[in-house]
Design an enzyme around this catalytic site. Sequence first.
Site, PDB file in Angstrom:
ATOM      1  N   TYR A   1       4.632 -22.341   7.803  1.00  0.00           N
ATOM      2  CA  TYR A   1       3.951 -21.933   5.803  1.00  0.00           C
ATOM      3  C   TYR A   1       3.486 -23.431   5.590  1.00  0.00           C
ATOM      4  CZ  TYR A   1       6.947 -18.052   5.666  1.00  0.00           C
ATOM      5  OH  TYR A   1       7.661 -16.503   6.540  1.00  0.00           O
TER       6      TYR A   1
ATOM      7  N   THR B   1      -4.674   1.696  -0.751  1.00  0.00           N
ATOM      8  CA  THR B   1      -2.875   2.987  -2.460  1.00  0.00           C
ATOM      9  C   THR B   1      -2.030   3.687  -1.074  1.00  0.00           C
ATOM     10  OG1 THR B   1      -5.045   4.510  -2.304  1.00  0.00           O
ATOM     11  CG2 THR B   1      -5.107   2.676  -3.707  1.00  0.00           C
TER      12      THR B   1
ATOM     13  N   GLY C   1       4.644  -3.136  -0.981  1.00  0.00           N
ATOM     14  CA  GLY C   1       5.191  -1.676  -0.136  1.00  0.00           C
ATOM     15  C   GLY C   1       3.671  -1.089   0.922  1.00  0.00           C
TER      16      GLY C   1
ATOM     17  N   PHE D   1       8.166  -8.632   1.721  1.00  0.00           N
ATOM     18  CA  PHE D   1       7.064  -7.682   1.663  1.00  0.00           C
ATOM     19  C   PHE D   1       7.390  -6.739   1.058  1.00  0.00           C
ATOM     20  CE2 PHE D   1       3.461  -8.812   5.158  1.00  0.00           C
ATOM     21  CZ  PHE D   1       3.089 -10.164   4.469  1.00  0.00           C
TER      22      PHE D   1
ATOM     23  N   LEU E   1       8.109  -6.333  -2.193  1.00  0.00           N
ATOM     24  CA  LEU E   1       6.895  -6.447  -2.944  1.00  0.00           C
ATOM     25  C   LEU E   1       5.220  -6.089  -3.142  1.00  0.00           C
ATOM     26  CD1 LEU E   1       7.615  -9.528  -5.519  1.00  0.00           C
ATOM     27  CD2 LEU E   1       8.147  -7.399  -5.538  1.00  0.00           C
TER      28      LEU E   1
END
Length: 290
Positions: free
Chosen positions: A60, A218, A211, A207, A209
Amino acid sequence: MTWRLGDLTVNRVGFGAMRLPQRGTAFDRRAEPRDRGQAIEVLRKAVELGVDHIDTAAFYFSATRSANELINSALSPYPEDLVIVTKIGPGRTPQGEWLPLATPEQLKGQVEENLRQLGRDHLDVVNLRISGLDDLSAHFERLAELQRDGLVRHLGLSNVKPHHLDQAQKIATVVCVQNSYGLGHHPEQDDFVGVCGERGIAYVPFFALAGANQEAGTSAEDDVVTEIAHARGATPAQIRLAWTLARGPHVLVIPGTGDPAHLRQNVEAGELNLTPDELTRLDAAHLNGG
Protein backbone atom coordinates in the site's frame (compact mmCIF):
# COMPACT_ATOMS: atom_id res chain seq x y z
CA MET A 1 -19.15 -5.44 19.66
CA THR A 2 -15.93 -7.40 19.64
CA TRP A 3 -14.49 -10.56 18.10
CA ARG A 4 -11.34 -12.58 18.54
CA LEU A 5 -8.34 -12.87 16.25
CA GLY A 6 -6.71 -15.76 18.05
CA ASP A 7 -5.94 -14.46 21.54
CA LEU A 8 -6.41 -10.85 20.42
CA THR A 9 -9.78 -9.14 20.90
CA VAL A 10 -10.76 -6.33 18.54
CA ASN A 11 -13.75 -4.07 17.98
CA ARG A 12 -15.73 -5.18 14.95
CA VAL A 13 -15.29 -1.83 13.18
CA GLY A 14 -11.66 -1.43 12.19
CA PHE A 15 -9.77 0.76 9.74
CA GLY A 16 -8.32 -0.07 6.32
CA ALA A 17 -5.16 1.80 5.38
CA MET A 18 -5.23 1.25 1.61
CA ARG A 19 -6.47 4.79 0.90
CA LEU A 20 -4.04 6.56 3.21
CA PRO A 21 -1.17 7.12 0.75
CA GLN A 22 -3.32 8.96 -1.79
CA ARG A 23 -6.85 9.77 -2.83
CA GLY A 24 -8.48 6.74 -4.40
CA THR A 25 -6.73 3.39 -4.08
CA ALA A 26 -3.05 2.99 -3.30
CA PHE A 27 -2.55 1.43 -6.71
CA ASP A 28 -3.52 4.33 -8.99
CA ARG A 29 -0.24 6.04 -9.86
CA ARG A 30 -2.11 9.00 -11.36
CA ALA A 31 -3.98 9.77 -8.14
CA GLU A 32 -3.24 12.82 -6.03
CA PRO A 33 -1.07 12.10 -2.96
CA ARG A 34 -2.95 12.58 0.30
CA ASP A 35 -1.81 15.35 2.62
CA ARG A 36 0.56 13.70 5.08
CA GLY A 37 -0.74 15.67 8.04
CA GLN A 38 -4.32 14.70 7.25
CA ALA A 39 -3.42 11.01 6.98
CA ILE A 40 -1.67 11.08 10.35
CA GLU A 41 -4.61 12.97 11.88
CA VAL A 42 -7.08 10.34 10.64
CA LEU A 43 -5.01 7.49 12.09
CA ARG A 44 -4.75 9.15 15.49
CA LYS A 45 -8.44 10.03 15.47
CA ALA A 46 -9.32 6.44 14.62
CA VAL A 47 -7.54 5.20 17.73
CA GLU A 48 -9.20 7.94 19.81
CA LEU A 49 -12.59 6.72 18.57
CA GLY A 50 -11.86 3.19 19.73
CA VAL A 51 -10.49 1.58 16.58
CA ASP A 52 -8.06 -1.14 17.65
CA HIS A 53 -7.75 -3.08 14.38
CA ILE A 54 -5.86 -1.57 11.44
CA ASP A 55 -5.42 -3.39 8.14
CA THR A 56 -2.40 -2.56 6.02
CA ALA A 57 0.27 -3.97 3.69
CA ALA A 58 3.76 -3.07 2.48
CA PHE A 59 2.34 -2.83 -1.05
CA TYR A 60 0.00 0.00 0.00
CA PHE A 61 2.12 2.89 -1.23
CA SER A 62 2.18 5.72 -3.75
CA ALA A 63 5.08 7.66 -5.21
CA THR A 64 5.39 9.75 -2.05
CA ARG A 65 3.49 7.93 0.71
CA SER A 66 3.59 4.52 2.39
CA ALA A 67 0.67 3.30 4.49
CA ASN A 68 2.97 1.40 6.86
CA GLU A 69 5.25 4.38 7.34
CA LEU A 70 2.27 6.65 8.03
CA ILE A 71 0.99 4.19 10.63
CA ASN A 72 4.42 4.03 12.26
CA SER A 73 4.78 7.82 12.33
CA ALA A 74 1.25 8.41 13.64
CA LEU A 75 0.89 5.68 16.24
CA SER A 76 4.31 4.49 17.41
CA PRO A 77 4.88 3.71 20.24
CA TYR A 78 1.80 1.62 19.64
CA PRO A 79 -1.05 1.25 22.14
CA GLU A 80 -0.92 -2.18 23.78
CA ASP A 81 -4.39 -3.10 22.53
CA LEU A 82 -3.81 -2.05 18.91
CA VAL A 83 -3.84 -4.97 16.45
CA ILE A 84 -2.15 -4.34 13.11
CA VAL A 85 -3.02 -6.84 10.40
CA THR A 86 -0.79 -7.05 7.33
CA LYS A 87 -0.88 -9.16 4.20
CA ILE A 88 1.80 -10.75 2.06
CA GLY A 89 1.94 -12.55 -1.27
CA PRO A 90 1.61 -9.70 -3.77
CA GLY A 91 4.53 -7.36 -4.37
CA ARG A 92 5.27 -4.18 -6.31
CA THR A 93 8.39 -2.56 -7.67
CA PRO A 94 9.36 0.86 -6.26
CA GLN A 95 7.77 2.31 -9.41
CA GLY A 96 4.46 0.64 -8.53
CA GLU A 97 4.42 -2.18 -11.07
CA TRP A 98 2.96 -5.45 -9.83
CA LEU A 99 5.31 -8.40 -9.45
CA PRO A 100 4.38 -12.08 -9.78
CA LEU A 101 2.97 -13.66 -6.62
CA ALA A 102 5.76 -14.29 -4.15
CA THR A 103 7.19 -17.79 -3.94
CA PRO A 104 7.17 -19.51 -0.54
CA GLU A 105 10.86 -18.64 -0.21
CA GLN A 106 10.14 -14.94 -0.73
CA LEU A 107 7.53 -14.67 2.03
CA LYS A 108 10.06 -14.15 4.81
CA GLY A 109 11.43 -11.10 3.02
CA GLN A 110 7.93 -9.67 2.75
CA VAL A 111 7.28 -10.26 6.45
CA GLU A 112 10.58 -8.57 7.31
CA GLU A 113 9.72 -5.59 5.09
CA ASN A 114 6.45 -5.08 6.97
CA LEU A 115 8.31 -5.38 10.29
CA ARG A 116 10.85 -2.77 9.19
CA GLN A 117 8.29 -0.29 7.91
CA LEU A 118 6.05 -0.63 10.96
CA GLY A 119 8.90 -0.65 13.46
CA ARG A 120 7.74 -3.92 15.05
CA ASP A 121 9.57 -7.04 16.22
CA HIS A 122 6.61 -9.23 15.28
CA LEU A 123 3.40 -8.91 13.28
CA ASP A 124 0.06 -9.45 15.05
CA VAL A 125 -1.74 -11.08 12.14
CA VAL A 126 -0.47 -11.83 8.63
CA ASN A 127 -2.90 -12.72 5.84
CA LEU A 128 -1.56 -14.78 2.98
CA ARG A 129 -3.17 -13.17 -0.07
CA ILE A 130 -3.20 -15.44 -3.08
CA SER A 131 -3.92 -14.99 -6.76
CA GLY A 132 -4.16 -17.86 -9.22
CA LEU A 133 -3.10 -20.56 -6.74
CA ASP A 134 -5.26 -23.66 -6.54
CA ASP A 135 -3.14 -25.12 -3.74
CA LEU A 136 -1.68 -22.72 -1.18
CA SER A 137 -0.16 -25.41 1.03
CA ALA A 138 3.50 -24.69 0.29
CA HIS A 139 3.01 -20.96 0.89
CA PHE A 140 1.04 -21.47 4.08
CA GLU A 141 3.55 -23.98 5.43
CA ARG A 142 6.28 -21.37 5.02
CA LEU A 143 4.15 -18.76 6.77
CA ALA A 144 3.53 -21.22 9.61
CA GLU A 145 7.31 -21.60 9.95
CA LEU A 146 7.64 -17.84 10.34
CA GLN A 147 4.97 -18.02 13.03
CA ARG A 148 6.96 -20.69 14.89
CA ASP A 149 10.04 -18.47 14.56
CA GLY A 150 8.19 -15.70 16.41
CA LEU A 151 7.94 -13.22 13.53
CA VAL A 152 4.17 -13.66 13.23
CA ARG A 153 1.60 -14.14 15.99
CA HIS A 154 -1.50 -15.27 14.05
CA LEU A 155 -2.25 -16.33 10.48
CA GLY A 156 -5.06 -15.48 8.09
CA LEU A 157 -6.02 -15.75 4.42
CA SER A 158 -7.08 -13.27 1.75
CA ASN A 159 -8.74 -13.60 -1.65
CA VAL A 160 -9.44 -17.30 -1.11
CA LYS A 161 -12.09 -19.93 -1.73
CA PRO A 162 -13.43 -22.48 0.77
CA HIS A 163 -11.05 -25.23 -0.35
CA HIS A 164 -8.10 -22.93 0.37
CA LEU A 165 -9.31 -22.57 3.94
CA ASP A 166 -9.48 -26.36 4.23
CA GLN A 167 -5.90 -26.63 2.96
CA ALA A 168 -4.62 -24.02 5.38
CA GLN A 169 -6.40 -25.43 8.43
CA LYS A 170 -4.59 -28.72 7.93
CA ILE A 171 -1.33 -26.82 8.46
CA ALA A 172 -2.01 -24.20 11.15
CA THR A 173 -4.75 -22.23 12.88
CA VAL A 174 -6.48 -19.63 10.69
CA VAL A 175 -7.93 -16.67 12.61
CA CYS A 176 -9.46 -14.67 9.72
CA VAL A 177 -10.47 -14.72 6.08
CA GLN A 178 -10.39 -11.45 4.14
CA ASN A 179 -12.33 -11.44 0.87
CA SER A 180 -14.07 -8.92 -1.35
CA TYR A 181 -17.68 -8.74 -0.15
CA GLY A 182 -20.45 -6.29 0.61
CA LEU A 183 -24.11 -5.50 0.07
CA GLY A 184 -24.84 -6.50 -3.54
CA HIS A 185 -21.17 -7.37 -3.98
CA HIS A 186 -20.24 -11.04 -4.47
CA PRO A 187 -23.36 -12.61 -2.92
CA GLU A 188 -21.88 -15.99 -3.86
CA GLN A 189 -19.68 -15.45 -0.79
CA ASP A 190 -22.71 -15.79 1.52
CA ASP A 191 -22.15 -19.49 2.17
CA PHE A 192 -18.45 -18.95 2.84
CA VAL A 193 -19.34 -16.27 5.39
CA GLY A 194 -21.42 -18.90 7.15
CA VAL A 195 -18.64 -21.50 7.02
CA CYS A 196 -16.25 -19.09 8.69
CA GLY A 197 -18.81 -18.39 11.41
CA GLU A 198 -19.29 -22.12 12.06
CA ARG A 199 -15.54 -22.52 12.47
CA GLY A 200 -15.13 -19.46 14.71
CA ILE A 201 -13.05 -17.64 12.10
CA ALA A 202 -13.39 -13.90 11.57
CA TYR A 203 -14.66 -12.94 8.12
CA VAL A 204 -13.25 -9.54 7.16
CA PRO A 205 -14.67 -8.16 3.91
CA PHE A 206 -12.91 -5.46 1.95
CA PHE A 207 -14.94 -3.22 -0.37
CA ALA A 208 -17.82 -3.52 2.12
CA LEU A 209 -18.68 0.10 1.41
CA ALA A 210 -18.48 -0.05 -2.35
CA GLY A 211 -21.13 -2.62 -3.13
CA ALA A 212 -21.41 -3.78 -6.71
CA ASN A 213 -20.66 -0.24 -7.88
CA GLN A 214 -16.98 -0.86 -7.21
CA GLU A 215 -16.78 -3.24 -10.13
CA ALA A 216 -19.95 -3.13 -12.16
CA GLY A 217 -21.53 0.32 -12.30
CA THR A 218 -24.96 0.98 -10.78
CA SER A 219 -26.68 -1.89 -9.00
CA ALA A 220 -30.10 -2.90 -7.74
CA GLU A 221 -29.53 -2.27 -4.05
CA ASP A 222 -28.78 1.48 -4.35
CA ASP A 223 -32.39 2.68 -4.10
CA VAL A 224 -33.16 0.51 -1.07
CA VAL A 225 -30.00 1.58 0.73
CA THR A 226 -30.69 5.26 0.08
CA GLU A 227 -34.33 4.97 1.17
CA ILE A 228 -33.44 3.27 4.46
CA ALA A 229 -30.60 5.72 5.08
CA HIS A 230 -32.93 8.70 4.70
CA ALA A 231 -35.53 7.12 6.98
CA ARG A 232 -32.94 6.41 9.66
CA GLY A 233 -31.10 9.72 9.40
CA ALA A 234 -27.97 7.81 8.46
CA THR A 235 -25.67 7.79 5.46
CA PRO A 236 -25.81 5.06 2.80
CA ALA A 237 -22.29 4.06 3.86
CA GLN A 238 -23.48 3.52 7.42
CA ILE A 239 -26.36 1.34 6.21
CA ARG A 240 -23.96 -0.76 4.14
CA LEU A 241 -21.62 -1.25 7.08
CA ALA A 242 -24.48 -2.06 9.46
CA TRP A 243 -25.84 -4.65 7.03
CA THR A 244 -22.40 -6.24 6.69
CA LEU A 245 -21.98 -6.45 10.46
CA ALA A 246 -25.43 -8.03 10.72
CA ARG A 247 -24.24 -11.00 8.63
CA GLY A 248 -22.84 -12.54 11.81
CA PRO A 249 -21.00 -11.73 15.04
CA HIS A 250 -17.77 -12.98 13.44
CA VAL A 251 -17.94 -10.43 10.59
CA LEU A 252 -15.60 -7.45 10.94
CA VAL A 253 -15.38 -4.38 8.69
CA ILE A 254 -12.32 -2.32 7.79
CA PRO A 255 -13.57 0.76 5.91
CA GLY A 256 -10.85 3.16 4.90
CA THR A 257 -11.01 6.91 4.52
CA GLY A 258 -8.79 9.96 4.65
CA ASP A 259 -11.65 12.18 5.87
CA PRO A 260 -12.06 12.60 9.66
CA ALA A 261 -15.82 13.16 9.32
CA HIS A 262 -16.29 9.98 7.30
CA LEU A 263 -14.13 8.14 9.83
CA ARG A 264 -16.45 9.09 12.66
CA GLN A 265 -19.50 8.05 10.63
CA ASN A 266 -17.92 4.67 9.87
CA VAL A 267 -17.18 4.01 13.53
CA GLU A 268 -20.69 5.08 14.55
CA ALA A 269 -22.15 2.58 12.07
CA GLY A 270 -21.15 -0.10 14.54
CA GLU A 271 -23.93 1.12 16.85
CA LEU A 272 -26.62 1.11 14.14
CA ASN A 273 -29.02 -1.80 14.59
CA LEU A 274 -31.16 -2.49 11.56
CA THR A 275 -34.71 -3.76 12.05
CA PRO A 276 -35.80 -7.21 10.80
CA ASP A 277 -37.83 -5.52 8.05
CA GLU A 278 -34.86 -3.42 6.95
CA LEU A 279 -32.61 -6.47 6.91
CA THR A 280 -35.15 -8.42 4.85
CA ARG A 281 -35.31 -5.64 2.26
CA LEU A 282 -31.53 -5.26 2.17
CA ASP A 283 -30.99 -9.01 1.91
CA ALA A 284 -33.27 -9.12 -1.11
CA ALA A 285 -31.45 -6.17 -2.68
CA HIS A 286 -28.14 -7.91 -1.96
CA LEU A 287 -29.17 -10.92 -4.00
CA ASN A 288 -30.80 -8.86 -6.77
CA GLY A 289 -27.85 -6.49 -6.91
CA GLY A 290 -25.45 -9.35 -7.44
